[in-house]
Design a protein around this motif. Structure first.
Motif, PDB file in Angstrom:
ATOM      1  N   GLU A  74      -1.294   4.523  -4.337  1.00  0.00           N
ATOM      2  CA  GLU A  74      -2.665   4.987  -4.561  1.00  0.00           C
ATOM      3  C   GLU A  74      -2.713   6.373  -5.189  1.00  0.00           C
ATOM      4  N   ARG A  76      -1.456   9.078  -3.872  1.00  0.00           N
ATOM      5  CA  ARG A  76      -1.483  10.148  -2.878  1.00  0.00           C
ATOM      6  C   ARG A  76      -0.115  10.829  -2.839  1.00  0.00           C
ATOM      7  N   GLU A 143       2.722   5.854   5.560  1.00  0.00           N
ATOM      8  CA  GLU A 143       1.321   6.283   5.625  1.00  0.00           C
ATOM      9  C   GLU A 143       0.425   5.408   4.750  1.00  0.00           C
ATOM     10  N   TYR A 144       0.944   4.993   3.610  1.00  0.00           N
ATOM     11  CA  TYR A 144       0.207   4.089   2.723  1.00  0.00           C
ATOM     12  C   TYR A 144      -0.062   2.756   3.426  1.00  0.00           C
ATOM     13  N   LYS A 146      -0.170   2.153   6.622  1.00  0.00           N
ATOM     14  CA  LYS A 146      -1.119   2.351   7.728  1.00  0.00           C
ATOM     15  C   LYS A 146      -2.567   2.359   7.205  1.00  0.00           C
ATOM     16  N   ARG A 147      -2.742   2.973   6.046  1.00  0.00           N
ATOM     17  CA  ARG A 147      -4.093   2.976   5.443  1.00  0.00           C
ATOM     18  C   ARG A 147      -4.504   1.578   4.982  1.00  0.00           C
ATOM     19  N   LYS A 148      -3.515   0.734   4.693  1.00  0.00           N
ATOM     20  CA  LYS A 148      -3.801  -0.638   4.249  1.00  0.00           C
ATOM     21  C   LYS A 148      -4.093  -1.575   5.418  1.00  0.00           C
TER      22      LYS A 148
END
Length: 212
Positions: A74, A76, A143-144, A146-148
Protein backbone atom coordinates in the motif's frame (compact mmCIF):
# COMPACT_ATOMS: atom_id res chain seq x y z
CA UNK A 1 27.03 -22.65 13.83
CA UNK A 2 24.07 -24.18 12.00
CA UNK A 3 24.58 -24.19 8.24
CA UNK A 4 21.86 -25.23 5.78
CA UNK A 5 22.78 -26.85 2.46
CA UNK A 6 20.33 -24.58 0.62
CA UNK A 7 16.93 -22.92 0.96
CA UNK A 8 15.09 -26.16 0.14
CA UNK A 9 16.71 -27.97 3.04
CA UNK A 10 16.05 -25.02 5.36
CA UNK A 11 12.38 -25.02 4.31
CA UNK A 12 11.95 -28.74 4.95
CA UNK A 13 13.58 -28.51 8.39
CA UNK A 14 11.54 -25.43 9.26
CA UNK A 15 8.34 -27.13 8.12
CA UNK A 16 9.07 -30.22 10.21
CA UNK A 17 9.80 -28.04 13.24
CA UNK A 18 6.50 -26.19 12.82
CA UNK A 19 4.68 -29.50 12.44
CA UNK A 20 6.04 -30.73 15.79
CA UNK A 21 4.71 -27.50 17.32
CA UNK A 22 1.22 -28.49 16.14
CA UNK A 23 1.01 -25.32 14.07
CA UNK A 24 -2.21 -24.84 12.11
CA UNK A 25 -2.51 -22.05 9.55
CA UNK A 26 -4.73 -21.35 6.54
CA UNK A 27 -2.09 -19.92 4.25
CA UNK A 28 1.70 -19.72 3.88
CA UNK A 29 3.09 -16.52 2.37
CA UNK A 30 6.65 -16.40 1.03
CA UNK A 31 8.58 -13.14 0.69
CA UNK A 32 10.17 -12.99 -2.81
CA UNK A 33 12.50 -14.12 -3.91
CA UNK A 34 14.52 -16.33 -1.57
CA UNK A 35 11.71 -16.68 0.93
CA UNK A 36 9.48 -18.28 -1.71
CA UNK A 37 11.78 -21.32 -1.97
CA UNK A 38 11.63 -21.83 1.81
CA UNK A 39 7.88 -21.15 1.93
CA UNK A 40 7.17 -23.75 -0.76
CA UNK A 41 8.83 -26.47 1.30
CA UNK A 42 7.04 -25.34 4.48
CA UNK A 43 3.68 -25.34 2.69
CA UNK A 44 4.33 -28.91 1.44
CA UNK A 45 5.14 -30.21 4.92
CA UNK A 46 2.12 -28.46 6.47
CA UNK A 47 -0.18 -29.32 3.51
CA UNK A 48 -1.27 -25.69 3.23
CA UNK A 49 -1.72 -23.46 0.16
CA UNK A 50 0.97 -20.91 -0.62
CA UNK A 51 1.03 -17.39 -2.02
CA UNK A 52 3.32 -14.36 -1.88
CA UNK A 53 3.73 -11.37 0.40
CA UNK A 54 5.44 -8.76 -1.75
CA UNK A 55 7.18 -6.26 0.50
CA UNK A 56 10.48 -4.57 -0.27
CA UNK A 57 13.51 -3.47 1.65
CA UNK A 58 14.49 0.21 1.42
CA UNK A 59 18.26 0.24 0.97
CA UNK A 60 20.70 3.00 1.89
CA UNK A 61 21.67 4.61 -1.48
CA UNK A 62 25.41 4.27 -0.79
CA UNK A 63 24.96 0.65 0.42
CA UNK A 64 21.73 -0.85 -1.03
CA UNK A 65 22.14 -4.14 0.86
CA UNK A 66 21.81 -2.25 4.15
CA UNK A 67 18.17 -1.51 4.98
CA UNK A 68 17.02 1.77 6.45
CA UNK A 69 13.42 0.58 6.28
CA UNK A 70 10.82 -1.24 4.21
CA UNK A 71 7.71 -0.55 2.15
CA UNK A 72 4.46 -2.55 1.89
CA UNK A 73 2.08 -3.00 -1.08
CA UNK A 74 0.00 0.00 0.00
CA UNK A 75 3.07 2.22 -0.11
CA UNK A 76 3.32 2.55 3.65
CA UNK A 77 6.91 3.11 4.77
CA UNK A 78 8.54 1.69 7.90
CA UNK A 79 11.90 3.18 8.82
CA UNK A 80 14.74 2.68 11.26
CA UNK A 81 15.46 6.11 12.74
CA UNK A 82 18.99 5.23 13.84
CA UNK A 83 20.06 4.15 10.33
CA UNK A 84 18.50 7.24 8.73
CA UNK A 85 20.29 9.53 11.16
CA UNK A 86 23.61 7.68 10.89
CA UNK A 87 23.64 7.97 7.07
CA UNK A 88 22.05 11.45 7.16
CA UNK A 89 19.40 10.48 4.64
CA UNK A 90 17.23 13.34 3.45
CA UNK A 91 13.46 13.11 3.01
CA UNK A 92 14.05 13.42 -0.74
CA UNK A 93 16.38 10.39 -0.74
CA UNK A 94 13.92 8.35 1.33
CA UNK A 95 11.06 9.29 -0.99
CA UNK A 96 13.06 8.44 -4.12
CA UNK A 97 14.09 4.98 -2.85
CA UNK A 98 10.52 4.29 -1.66
CA UNK A 99 9.05 5.21 -5.07
CA UNK A 100 11.53 2.92 -6.85
CA UNK A 101 10.71 0.00 -4.56
CA UNK A 102 6.94 0.53 -4.79
CA UNK A 103 7.30 0.37 -8.57
CA UNK A 104 9.09 -3.00 -8.16
CA UNK A 105 6.27 -4.23 -5.90
CA UNK A 106 3.73 -3.38 -8.63
CA UNK A 107 5.83 -5.18 -11.25
CA UNK A 108 6.07 -8.31 -9.10
CA UNK A 109 2.36 -8.26 -8.25
CA UNK A 110 1.62 -8.32 -11.97
CA UNK A 111 4.28 -10.89 -12.81
CA UNK A 112 3.74 -13.35 -9.95
CA UNK A 113 0.19 -12.76 -8.73
CA UNK A 114 -1.22 -11.73 -12.13
CA UNK A 115 -2.86 -8.76 -10.43
CA UNK A 116 -4.83 -10.97 -8.01
CA UNK A 117 -5.74 -9.37 -4.70
CA UNK A 118 -4.39 -11.25 -1.68
CA UNK A 119 -7.35 -12.50 0.36
CA UNK A 120 -6.28 -12.95 3.98
CA UNK A 121 -9.36 -11.71 5.87
CA UNK A 122 -10.13 -13.84 8.94
CA UNK A 123 -7.30 -16.27 8.09
CA UNK A 124 -4.33 -17.47 10.13
CA UNK A 125 -1.36 -16.59 7.96
CA UNK A 126 2.25 -17.77 8.20
CA UNK A 127 4.88 -15.41 6.74
CA UNK A 128 8.09 -17.17 5.67
CA UNK A 129 11.45 -15.79 4.56
CA UNK A 130 14.88 -17.39 4.10
CA UNK A 131 16.17 -15.47 7.10
CA UNK A 132 15.84 -12.18 8.92
CA UNK A 133 18.53 -9.57 9.43
CA UNK A 134 17.03 -6.31 10.74
CA UNK A 135 13.44 -7.55 10.48
CA UNK A 136 12.21 -4.35 8.81
CA UNK A 137 10.78 -6.07 5.73
CA UNK A 138 8.93 -8.74 7.69
CA UNK A 139 7.55 -6.15 10.14
CA UNK A 140 6.22 -4.15 7.18
CA UNK A 141 4.55 -7.32 5.86
CA UNK A 142 3.06 -8.27 9.23
CA UNK A 143 1.55 -4.83 9.78
CA UNK A 144 0.16 -4.81 6.24
CA UNK A 145 -1.53 -8.20 6.81
CA UNK A 146 -3.02 -7.02 10.09
CA UNK A 147 -4.57 -4.05 8.30
CA UNK A 148 -5.98 -6.49 5.72
CA UNK A 149 -7.99 -8.20 8.46
CA UNK A 150 -6.08 -11.40 9.20
CA UNK A 151 -7.14 -13.41 12.23
CA UNK A 152 -3.53 -14.16 13.21
CA UNK A 153 -0.13 -13.41 11.68
CA UNK A 154 2.74 -15.77 12.43
CA UNK A 155 6.32 -15.58 11.20
CA UNK A 156 8.74 -18.47 10.59
CA UNK A 157 12.34 -18.31 9.38
CA UNK A 158 15.34 -20.66 9.43
CA UNK A 159 17.67 -18.08 11.01
CA UNK A 160 17.61 -14.65 12.65
CA UNK A 161 19.44 -12.54 15.24
CA UNK A 162 18.00 -12.73 18.75
CA UNK A 163 17.41 -8.97 18.82
CA UNK A 164 15.38 -9.03 15.58
CA UNK A 165 13.30 -11.91 16.91
CA UNK A 166 12.49 -9.88 20.03
CA UNK A 167 11.51 -6.92 17.86
CA UNK A 168 9.29 -9.10 15.65
CA UNK A 169 7.43 -10.49 18.63
CA UNK A 170 6.08 -6.99 19.24
CA UNK A 171 4.29 -7.18 15.88
CA UNK A 172 3.49 -10.83 15.04
CA UNK A 173 1.27 -13.14 17.09
CA UNK A 174 3.99 -15.80 17.11
CA UNK A 175 7.55 -15.99 15.80
CA UNK A 176 9.42 -19.22 15.03
CA UNK A 177 13.13 -19.32 14.25
CA UNK A 178 15.13 -22.53 13.88
CA UNK A 179 18.42 -20.88 14.77
CA UNK A 180 18.76 -17.60 16.65
CA UNK A 181 22.17 -15.94 16.60
CA UNK A 182 23.68 -13.65 19.21
CA UNK A 183 26.71 -12.90 17.07
CA UNK A 184 27.59 -9.23 16.55
CA UNK A 185 28.23 -9.76 12.84
CA UNK A 186 25.22 -11.28 11.12
CA UNK A 187 24.30 -11.98 7.51
CA UNK A 188 21.65 -14.49 6.42
CA UNK A 189 24.00 -15.91 3.76
CA UNK A 190 26.46 -17.02 6.49
CA UNK A 191 24.05 -19.82 7.38
CA UNK A 192 23.75 -21.34 3.89
CA UNK A 193 26.30 -23.25 1.83
CA UNK A 194 24.31 -22.37 -1.31
CA UNK A 195 22.84 -18.88 -1.07
CA UNK A 196 22.78 -17.92 -4.73
CA UNK A 197 20.24 -15.38 -5.90
CA UNK A 198 16.83 -16.80 -6.78
CA UNK A 199 15.66 -15.76 -10.25
CA UNK A 200 12.14 -14.65 -11.22
CA UNK A 201 11.77 -17.74 -13.40
CA UNK A 202 12.34 -19.98 -10.35
CA UNK A 203 9.63 -18.12 -8.41
CA UNK A 204 7.22 -18.59 -11.33
CA UNK A 205 8.05 -22.31 -11.39
CA UNK A 206 7.36 -22.61 -7.65
CA UNK A 207 4.00 -20.91 -8.20
CA UNK A 208 2.93 -23.03 -11.17
CA UNK A 209 0.26 -24.78 -9.04
CA UNK A 210 -1.41 -21.38 -8.86
CA UNK A 211 -1.61 -18.78 -6.11
CA UNK A 212 -4.52 -17.84 -3.89
Amino acid sequence: MVVFANREEAGKLLGEHLKTQGLEVDLVLGIPRGGVVVAKEVSKVLHVSMSLLIVRKLGVPSNPELAFGAIDPEGRIYTDRWTIEYFRLSQEEIKRVAEEELKKIREREEKFLKGKELDVRDKSVLVVDDGIATGQTVIAGVEYLKRKGTKRVLVAVPVCPLESMRKLKEHADEVYCLHTSESGSFAVGMFYRDFRQVEDSEVEELLKDGVL
